[in-house]
Design a protein around this motif. Structure first.
Motif, PDB file in Angstrom:
ATOM      1  N   THR A  93     -18.620  -0.807 -19.643  1.00  0.00           N
ATOM      2  CA  THR A  93     -17.507  -0.776 -18.694  1.00  0.00           C
ATOM      3  C   THR A  93     -16.194  -1.110 -19.411  1.00  0.00           C
ATOM      4  O   THR A  93     -16.193  -1.666 -20.519  1.00  0.00           O
ATOM      5  CB  THR A  93     -17.698  -1.812 -17.565  1.00  0.00           C
ATOM      6  N   VAL A  94     -15.124  -0.802 -18.728  1.00  0.00           N
ATOM      7  CA  VAL A  94     -13.792  -1.144 -19.243  1.00  0.00           C
ATOM      8  C   VAL A  94     -13.745  -2.641 -19.556  1.00  0.00           C
ATOM      9  O   VAL A  94     -13.328  -3.069 -20.634  1.00  0.00           O
ATOM     10  CB  VAL A  94     -12.724  -0.764 -18.185  1.00  0.00           C
ATOM     11  N   PRO A 119      -2.175  -1.516 -15.501  1.00  0.00           N
ATOM     12  CA  PRO A 119      -2.793  -1.602 -14.172  1.00  0.00           C
ATOM     13  C   PRO A 119      -3.965  -0.633 -13.967  1.00  0.00           C
ATOM     14  O   PRO A 119      -4.935  -0.979 -13.298  1.00  0.00           O
ATOM     15  CB  PRO A 119      -1.640  -1.254 -13.224  1.00  0.00           C
ATOM     16  N   ILE A 120      -3.904   0.524 -14.613  1.00  0.00           N
ATOM     17  CA  ILE A 120      -4.980   1.506 -14.438  1.00  0.00           C
ATOM     18  C   ILE A 120      -6.316   0.935 -14.949  1.00  0.00           C
ATOM     19  O   ILE A 120      -7.381   1.247 -14.403  1.00  0.00           O
ATOM     20  CB  ILE A 120      -4.623   2.854 -15.138  1.00  0.00           C
ATOM     21  N   LEU A 121      -6.253   0.097 -15.989  1.00  0.00           N
ATOM     22  CA  LEU A 121      -7.493  -0.507 -16.507  1.00  0.00           C
ATOM     23  C   LEU A 121      -8.052  -1.503 -15.493  1.00  0.00           C
ATOM     24  O   LEU A 121      -9.266  -1.615 -15.317  1.00  0.00           O
ATOM     25  CB  LEU A 121      -7.246  -1.206 -17.855  1.00  0.00           C
ATOM     26  N   GLY A 122      -7.165  -2.206 -14.816  1.00  0.00           N
ATOM     27  CA  GLY A 122      -7.599  -3.142 -13.769  1.00  0.00           C
ATOM     28  C   GLY A 122      -8.294  -2.413 -12.635  1.00  0.00           C
ATOM     29  O   GLY A 122      -9.350  -2.841 -12.153  1.00  0.00           O
ATOM     30  N   GLN A 123      -7.714  -1.275 -12.273  1.00  0.00           N
ATOM     31  CA  GLN A 123      -8.317  -0.497 -11.179  1.00  0.00           C
ATOM     32  C   GLN A 123      -9.679   0.057 -11.579  1.00  0.00           C
ATOM     33  O   GLN A 123     -10.527   0.304 -10.746  1.00  0.00           O
ATOM     34  CB  GLN A 123      -7.400   0.676 -10.807  1.00  0.00           C
ATOM     35  N   ARG A 124      -9.857   0.280 -12.879  1.00  0.00           N
ATOM     36  CA  ARG A 124     -11.107   0.912 -13.338  1.00  0.00           C
ATOM     37  C   ARG A 124     -11.988  -0.063 -14.095  1.00  0.00           C
ATOM     38  O   ARG A 124     -12.810   0.351 -14.912  1.00  0.00           O
ATOM     39  CB  ARG A 124     -10.776   2.091 -14.237  1.00  0.00           C
ATOM     40  N   ARG A 125     -11.838  -1.346 -13.863  1.00  0.00           N
ATOM     41  CA  ARG A 125     -12.519  -2.335 -14.699  1.00  0.00           C
ATOM     42  C   ARG A 125     -14.039  -2.179 -14.736  1.00  0.00           C
ATOM     43  O   ARG A 125     -14.668  -2.512 -15.731  1.00  0.00           O
ATOM     44  CB  ARG A 125     -12.128  -3.756 -14.304  1.00  0.00           C
ATOM     45  N   GLN A 126     -14.623  -1.672 -13.649  1.00  0.00           N
ATOM     46  CA  GLN A 126     -16.083  -1.525 -13.625  1.00  0.00           C
ATOM     47  C   GLN A 126     -16.542  -0.126 -14.002  1.00  0.00           C
ATOM     48  O   GLN A 126     -17.724   0.181 -13.977  1.00  0.00           O
ATOM     49  CB  GLN A 126     -16.641  -1.921 -12.241  1.00  0.00           C
ATOM     50  N   GLN A 127     -15.578   0.732 -14.343  1.00  0.00           N
ATOM     51  CA  GLN A 127     -15.929   2.106 -14.715  1.00  0.00           C
ATOM     52  C   GLN A 127     -16.341   2.162 -16.199  1.00  0.00           C
ATOM     53  O   GLN A 127     -15.851   1.357 -16.995  1.00  0.00           O
ATOM     54  CB  GLN A 127     -14.681   2.962 -14.502  1.00  0.00           C
ATOM     55  N   LEU A 128     -17.220   3.100 -16.548  1.00  0.00           N
ATOM     56  CA  LEU A 128     -17.618   3.219 -17.950  1.00  0.00           C
ATOM     57  C   LEU A 128     -16.464   3.774 -18.782  1.00  0.00           C
ATOM     58  O   LEU A 128     -15.738   4.675 -18.331  1.00  0.00           O
ATOM     59  CB  LEU A 128     -18.842   4.136 -18.092  1.00  0.00           C
ATOM     60  N   GLY A 129     -16.327   3.247 -19.995  1.00  0.00           N
ATOM     61  CA  GLY A 129     -15.233   3.660 -20.877  1.00  0.00           C
ATOM     62  C   GLY A 129     -15.161   5.168 -21.058  1.00  0.00           C
ATOM     63  O   GLY A 129     -14.087   5.752 -21.100  1.00  0.00           O
ATOM     64  N   GLN A 135     -12.439   5.171 -30.567  1.00  0.00           N
ATOM     65  CA  GLN A 135     -13.738   4.516 -30.730  1.00  0.00           C
ATOM     66  C   GLN A 135     -13.964   3.363 -29.772  1.00  0.00           C
ATOM     67  O   GLN A 135     -14.339   2.265 -30.175  1.00  0.00           O
ATOM     68  CB  GLN A 135     -13.933   4.089 -32.179  1.00  0.00           C
ATOM     69  N   ILE A 136     -13.754   3.614 -28.502  1.00  0.00           N
ATOM     70  CA  ILE A 136     -14.158   2.631 -27.508  1.00  0.00           C
ATOM     71  C   ILE A 136     -15.647   2.847 -27.219  1.00  0.00           C
ATOM     72  O   ILE A 136     -16.215   3.863 -27.608  1.00  0.00           O
ATOM     73  CB  ILE A 136     -13.346   2.789 -26.202  1.00  0.00           C
ATOM     74  N   PHE A 137     -16.265   1.890 -26.547  1.00  0.00           N
ATOM     75  CA  PHE A 137     -17.692   2.039 -26.238  1.00  0.00           C
ATOM     76  C   PHE A 137     -17.811   2.778 -24.907  1.00  0.00           C
ATOM     77  O   PHE A 137     -17.508   2.223 -23.850  1.00  0.00           O
ATOM     78  CB  PHE A 137     -18.372   0.668 -26.188  1.00  0.00           C
ATOM     79  N   SER A 138     -18.250   4.046 -24.988  1.00  0.00           N
ATOM     80  CA  SER A 138     -18.203   4.895 -23.795  1.00  0.00           C
ATOM     81  C   SER A 138     -19.243   4.507 -22.748  1.00  0.00           C
ATOM     82  O   SER A 138     -19.076   4.798 -21.575  1.00  0.00           O
ATOM     83  CB  SER A 138     -18.347   6.359 -24.189  1.00  0.00           C
ATOM     84  N   THR A 139     -20.331   3.809 -23.162  1.00  0.00           N
ATOM     85  CA  THR A 139     -21.368   3.464 -22.186  1.00  0.00           C
ATOM     86  C   THR A 139     -21.204   2.030 -21.665  1.00  0.00           C
ATOM     87  O   THR A 139     -22.049   1.533 -20.931  1.00  0.00           O
ATOM     88  CB  THR A 139     -22.778   3.623 -22.794  1.00  0.00           C
ATOM     89  N   GLN A 192      -6.963   5.307 -24.743  1.00  0.00           N
ATOM     90  CA  GLN A 192      -6.051   4.735 -25.735  1.00  0.00           C
ATOM     91  C   GLN A 192      -5.533   3.375 -25.252  1.00  0.00           C
ATOM     92  O   GLN A 192      -5.436   2.428 -26.025  1.00  0.00           O
ATOM     93  CB  GLN A 192      -4.885   5.691 -26.000  1.00  0.00           C
ATOM     94  N   MET A 193      -5.230   3.271 -23.964  1.00  0.00           N
ATOM     95  CA  MET A 193      -4.784   1.983 -23.411  1.00  0.00           C
ATOM     96  C   MET A 193      -5.895   0.941 -23.549  1.00  0.00           C
ATOM     97  O   MET A 193      -5.638  -0.213 -23.897  1.00  0.00           O
ATOM     98  CB  MET A 193      -4.406   2.137 -21.936  1.00  0.00           C
ATOM     99  N   LEU A 194      -7.128   1.369 -23.286  1.00  0.00           N
ATOM    100  CA  LEU A 194      -8.258   0.441 -23.413  1.00  0.00           C
ATOM    101  C   LEU A 194      -8.412  -0.021 -24.866  1.00  0.00           C
ATOM    102  O   LEU A 194      -8.605  -1.220 -25.130  1.00  0.00           O
ATOM    103  CB  LEU A 194      -9.545   1.129 -22.916  1.00  0.00           C
ATOM    104  N   ALA A 195      -8.301   0.917 -25.791  1.00  0.00           N
ATOM    105  CA  ALA A 195      -8.430   0.559 -27.205  1.00  0.00           C
ATOM    106  C   ALA A 195      -7.316  -0.413 -27.615  1.00  0.00           C
ATOM    107  O   ALA A 195      -7.551  -1.383 -28.341  1.00  0.00           O
ATOM    108  CB  ALA A 195      -8.385   1.809 -28.070  1.00  0.00           C
ATOM    109  N   MET A 196      -6.114  -0.192 -27.102  1.00  0.00           N
ATOM    110  CA  MET A 196      -5.004  -1.095 -27.447  1.00  0.00           C
ATOM    111  C   MET A 196      -5.196  -2.447 -26.761  1.00  0.00           C
ATOM    112  O   MET A 196      -4.959  -3.495 -27.354  1.00  0.00           O
ATOM    113  CB  MET A 196      -3.665  -0.472 -27.067  1.00  0.00           C
ATOM    114  N   GLY A 197      -5.645  -2.420 -25.509  1.00  0.00           N
ATOM    115  CA  GLY A 197      -5.900  -3.671 -24.791  1.00  0.00           C
ATOM    116  C   GLY A 197      -6.968  -4.498 -25.501  1.00  0.00           C
ATOM    117  O   GLY A 197      -6.826  -5.705 -25.686  1.00  0.00           O
ATOM    118  N   ARG A 198      -8.014  -3.812 -25.933  1.00  0.00           N
ATOM    119  CA  ARG A 198      -9.102  -4.510 -26.643  1.00  0.00           C
ATOM    120  C   ARG A 198      -8.571  -5.125 -27.938  1.00  0.00           C
ATOM    121  O   ARG A 198      -8.873  -6.271 -28.264  1.00  0.00           O
ATOM    122  CB  ARG A 198     -10.229  -3.513 -26.954  1.00  0.00           C
ATOM    123  N   ALA A 199      -7.753  -4.354 -28.671  1.00  0.00           N
ATOM    124  CA  ALA A 199      -7.193  -4.879 -29.924  1.00  0.00           C
ATOM    125  C   ALA A 199      -6.288  -6.089 -29.654  1.00  0.00           C
ATOM    126  O   ALA A 199      -6.301  -7.070 -30.402  1.00  0.00           O
ATOM    127  CB  ALA A 199      -6.411  -3.781 -30.645  1.00  0.00           C
TER     128      ALA A 199
END
Ligand code: ATP
Length: 244
Positions: free
Chosen positions: A97-98, A130-140, A91-95, A149-156
């Motif tokens: 950005t990371v 690091p992959i989230l850093g590379q994709r920071r401006q990409q949509l979730g 349940q990340i926000f797909s629209t 899953q990494m984004l969801a854990m990072g957000r938590a």
């Protein structure tokens, strides 16, 4: 080893309509532990996590978190107390950005914590993932399952939780990615000291990173013990580890 009890679930029952699906669950998590919640499909693992974080109201019993009774506190008020929940299917926000997804994880801490400080923490998440850093401006929504899953854990983690609840973090991921995700859970605990309650279908992988585990069967605790003991228990091996 850990001594303070962060989470104490006492005799919790839960229902969907007239049907009771948790029949009096008692369990606890000590500070600094990784505790796995195992059990077959429909055993009640997700319902128990939802009762703990306030998404599903327990019908009976109590949930104590960090020395406080939170049984009737709704989910949005539990998060600021220091409990973060990564639900099944992330349940990340797909629209968004990371980076915006990550900001949302820290939103309730502002303005008490400055924007600069949060940005610093987001950078530390990029160092960890690091992959989230590379994709920071990409949509979730454009990320792969493992990256989401990494984004969801990072957000938590940006909620700076005392307790992180993870519901099936490896669900739907290729075996190697699933292994990597669970390895990250272990690293998060050793780097940040985060206490983790982990629901996982892959019992072998979950026991490999956990200190203790509970096995649920149709709404009751069937077994509990140290992960090491469970791994070597013939009953666990034949029922959950596919032992030969
Ligand atoms: P899984 O690994 O399949 O997610 P689980 O151990 O997490 O299983 P739960 O999802 O908590 O189990 O389900 C426990 C029981 O409650 C099951 O019998 C399930 O069918 C039922 N259940 C779950 N969600 C609902 C719902 N929204 N309405 C009615 N019954 C539900």
């Amino acid at each position: 080893m850990a001594s303070k009890t962060v989470l104490h679930v006492k005799n919790v029952t839960a229902r969907y309509g007239p049907i009771e699906v948790l029949h009096g669950i008692t369990m606890h998590v000590q500070e600094g532990e990784i505790v796995s919640l195992l059990g077959s499909n429909g055993a009640g693992k997700t319902t128990l996590l939802n009762c703990i974080c306030g998404l599903h109201g327990a019908k009976g019993g109590s949930v104590e978190f960090d020395g406080r009774d939170i049984t009737t506190i709704p989910a949005e008020k539990v998060v600021p107390l220091g409990m973060a929940h990564v639900p099944e299917r992330r349940q990340i926000f797909s629209t968004l950005t990371v980076e915006d997804n990550l900001w949302l994880g820290a939103s309730h801490r502002m303005p008490a914590v400055s924007k600069k400080e949060i940005m610093h923490e987001i950078e530390s998440i990029y160092t960890r993932f690091p992959i989230l850093g590379q994709r920071r401006q990409q949509l979730g929504g454009t990320l792969s399952g493992g990256q989401q899953q990494m984004l969801a854990m990072g957000r938590a983690l940006l909620a700076r939780p005392k307790l992180l609840l993870l519901d099936e973090p490896s669900l739907g991921l290729a075996p190697l990615i699933a292994k990597e995700i669970l390895e990250i859970v272990r690293e998060i605990r050793s780097e940040w000291g985060t206490t983790v309650l982990l629901v996982e279908q892959n019992a072998r992988a979950a026991l490999a990173i956990a200190d203790r585990a509970y096995i649920l069967g149709t709404g009751s605790v069937m077994m509990e013990g140290s992960a090491k003991e469970m791994m070597h228990d013939p009953r666990v091996q034949s029922a959950y580890l596919g032992a030969h």
